[in-house]
Design a protein around this motif. Structure first.
Motif, PDB file in Angstrom:
ATOM      1  N   LEU A   1       0.825  -1.206   0.000  1.00  0.00           N
ATOM      2  CA  LEU A   1       0.000   0.000   0.000  1.00  0.00           C
ATOM      3  C   LEU A   1       0.860   1.256   0.000  1.00  0.00           C
ATOM      4  O   LEU A   1       0.538   2.232  -0.678  1.00  0.00           O
ATOM      5  N   LYS A   2       1.969   1.247   0.728  1.00  0.00           N
ATOM      6  CA  LYS A   2       2.869   2.408   0.728  1.00  0.00           C
ATOM      7  C   LYS A   2       3.450   2.640  -0.663  1.00  0.00           C
ATOM      8  O   LYS A   2       3.569   3.770  -1.107  1.00  0.00           O
ATOM      9  N   LYS A   3       3.817   1.543  -1.345  1.00  0.00           N
ATOM     10  CA  LYS A   3       4.341   1.675  -2.705  1.00  0.00           C
ATOM     11  C   LYS A   3       3.286   2.273  -3.626  1.00  0.00           C
ATOM     12  O   LYS A   3       3.580   3.145  -4.442  1.00  0.00           O
ATOM     13  N   VAL A   4       2.059   1.781  -3.491  1.00  0.00           N
ATOM     14  CA  VAL A   4       0.972   2.309  -4.317  1.00  0.00           C
ATOM     15  C   VAL A   4       0.735   3.771  -3.988  1.00  0.00           C
ATOM     16  O   VAL A   4       0.566   4.610  -4.879  1.00  0.00           O
ATOM     17  N   MET A   5       0.741   4.104  -2.695  1.00  0.00           N
ATOM     18  CA  MET A   5       0.493   5.486  -2.272  1.00  0.00           C
ATOM     19  C   MET A   5       1.579   6.435  -2.770  1.00  0.00           C
ATOM     20  O   MET A   5       1.321   7.603  -3.020  1.00  0.00           O
ATOM     21  N   SER A   6       2.793   5.930  -2.908  1.00  0.00           N
ATOM     22  CA  SER A   6       3.885   6.795  -3.348  1.00  0.00           C
ATOM     23  C   SER A   6       3.898   7.008  -4.851  1.00  0.00           C
ATOM     24  O   SER A   6       4.611   7.865  -5.359  1.00  0.00           O
ATOM     25  N   ASN A   7       3.103   6.230  -5.586  1.00  0.00           N
ATOM     26  CA  ASN A   7       3.055   6.371  -7.035  1.00  0.00           C
ATOM     27  C   ASN A   7       2.324   7.664  -7.383  1.00  0.00           C
ATOM     28  O   ASN A   7       1.180   7.850  -7.033  1.00  0.00           O
TER      29      ASN A   7
ATOM     30  N   GLN B   1       1.428   8.779 -10.341  1.00  0.00           N
ATOM     31  CA  GLN B   1       0.631   8.748 -11.566  1.00  0.00           C
ATOM     32  C   GLN B   1      -0.713   8.033 -11.399  1.00  0.00           C
ATOM     33  O   GLN B   1      -1.389   7.762 -12.376  1.00  0.00           O
ATOM     34  N   LEU B   2      -1.096   7.692 -10.184  1.00  0.00           N
ATOM     35  CA  LEU B   2      -2.302   6.896  -9.986  1.00  0.00           C
ATOM     36  C   LEU B   2      -3.593   7.658 -10.235  1.00  0.00           C
ATOM     37  O   LEU B   2      -4.569   7.091 -10.690  1.00  0.00           O
ATOM     38  N   LEU B   3      -3.592   8.934  -9.919  1.00  0.00           N
ATOM     39  CA  LEU B   3      -4.809   9.713 -10.106  1.00  0.00           C
ATOM     40  C   LEU B   3      -4.712  10.511 -11.401  1.00  0.00           C
ATOM     41  O   LEU B   3      -3.667  11.067 -11.716  1.00  0.00           O
ATOM     42  N   PRO B   4      -5.799  10.570 -12.170  1.00  0.00           N
ATOM     43  CA  PRO B   4      -5.760  11.264 -13.461  1.00  0.00           C
ATOM     44  C   PRO B   4      -5.296  12.709 -13.317  1.00  0.00           C
ATOM     45  O   PRO B   4      -5.741  13.427 -12.429  1.00  0.00           O
ATOM     46  N   GLY B   5      -4.368  13.088 -14.183  1.00  0.00           N
ATOM     47  CA  GLY B   5      -3.899  14.464 -14.209  1.00  0.00           C
ATOM     48  C   GLY B   5      -2.943  14.815 -13.079  1.00  0.00           C
ATOM     49  O   GLY B   5      -2.515  15.956 -12.971  1.00  0.00           O
TER      50      GLY B   5
ATOM     51  N   ASN C   1      -2.676  15.306   0.625  1.00  0.00           N
ATOM     52  CA  ASN C   1      -3.250  14.535   1.726  1.00  0.00           C
ATOM     53  C   ASN C   1      -4.656  14.062   1.384  1.00  0.00           C
ATOM     54  O   ASN C   1      -5.035  12.936   1.691  1.00  0.00           O
ATOM     55  N   ALA C   2      -5.443  14.921   0.741  1.00  0.00           N
ATOM     56  CA  ALA C   2      -6.818  14.557   0.369  1.00  0.00           C
ATOM     57  C   ALA C   2      -6.817  13.412  -0.646  1.00  0.00           C
ATOM     58  O   ALA C   2      -7.579  12.451  -0.505  1.00  0.00           O
ATOM     59  N   ASP C   3      -5.945  13.516  -1.665  1.00  0.00           N
ATOM     60  CA  ASP C   3      -5.870  12.454  -2.665  1.00  0.00           C
ATOM     61  C   ASP C   3      -5.362  11.151  -2.049  1.00  0.00           C
ATOM     62  O   ASP C   3      -5.826  10.070  -2.390  1.00  0.00           O
ATOM     63  N   SER C   4      -4.411  11.259  -1.128  1.00  0.00           N
ATOM     64  CA  SER C   4      -3.901  10.070  -0.450  1.00  0.00           C
ATOM     65  C   SER C   4      -4.997   9.387   0.347  1.00  0.00           C
ATOM     66  O   SER C   4      -5.113   8.160   0.340  1.00  0.00           O
ATOM     67  N   LEU C   5      -5.821  10.167   1.018  1.00  0.00           N
ATOM     68  CA  LEU C   5      -6.916   9.607   1.800  1.00  0.00           C
ATOM     69  C   LEU C   5      -7.935   8.908   0.898  1.00  0.00           C
ATOM     70  O   LEU C   5      -8.389   7.805   1.192  1.00  0.00           O
ATOM     71  N   ILE C   6      -8.258   9.546  -0.225  1.00  0.00           N
ATOM     72  CA  ILE C   6      -9.191   8.950  -1.186  1.00  0.00           C
ATOM     73  C   ILE C   6      -8.634   7.622  -1.701  1.00  0.00           C
ATOM     74  O   ILE C   6      -9.337   6.614  -1.752  1.00  0.00           O
ATOM     75  N   LEU C   7      -7.365   7.625  -2.062  1.00  0.00           N
ATOM     76  CA  LEU C   7      -6.736   6.424  -2.593  1.00  0.00           C
ATOM     77  C   LEU C   7      -6.692   5.327  -1.529  1.00  0.00           C
ATOM     78  O   LEU C   7      -6.993   4.158  -1.808  1.00  0.00           O
ATOM     79  N   LEU C   8      -6.368   5.690  -0.305  1.00  0.00           N
ATOM     80  CA  LEU C   8      -6.321   4.711   0.781  1.00  0.00           C
ATOM     81  C   LEU C   8      -7.693   4.093   1.020  1.00  0.00           C
ATOM     82  O   LEU C   8      -7.819   2.881   1.219  1.00  0.00           O
TER      83      LEU C   8
END
Length: 131
Positions: free
Chosen positions: A28-34, A36-40, A47-54
């Motif tokens: 999950l940390k590896k995914v969170m550090s990527n 390019q995961l969220l469009p644009g 922090n908000a995008d990290s929370l959404i992704l988590l």
């Protein structure tokens, strides 16, 4: 850590020594550090995008935990309690600790080598399945 009288507890201990439980968090940390995961998204995740992704990844964590519980049951099936104790002693040893730590690095290096050297060949093989 001490070896107990209960096989299930010892399998839990073995999985801790093998760092099976922390593999989920590491993934999950590896995914969170990527980045390019969220469009644009070109920079670090806010922090908000990290929370959404988590939150989106939470079902993955639950599924992984279920899979680990299934794996523990397989250890009960395939290893005696004495063998589990032997494995615990190995993973407590200096070479066992090194094996756990180095195997993660080896897996990462092998994955990179596989992508660099063999990805085109793997695509060809997969394309044969379509025909």
């Amino acid at each position: 850590y001490s070896i107990g009288q209960n096989q299930a507890d010892d399998i839990d201990l073995l999985f801790k020594l093998m760092k099976k439980d922390s593999a989920i968090d590491l993934t999950l940390k590896k995914v969170m550090s990527n980045q390019q995961l969220l469009p644009g998204n070109k920079g670090p995740l806010s922090n908000a995008d990290s929370l959404i992704l988590l939150q989106k990844l939470e079902p993955t964590r639950k599924l992984q935990n279920q899979i680990i519980e299934e794996e523990k049951e397989l250890y009960k099936k395939h290893f005696t309690h004495d063998e589990i104790k032997d494995l615990i002693n190995f993973y407590k040893s200096p070479v066992g600790v090194k094996f756990v730590n180095e195997s993660k690095l080896i897996e990462a290096e092998l994955y990179k080598i596989s992508l660099e050297k063999y990805s085109k060949e793997m695509v060809k093989i997969m394309m044969n399945f379509k025909n």
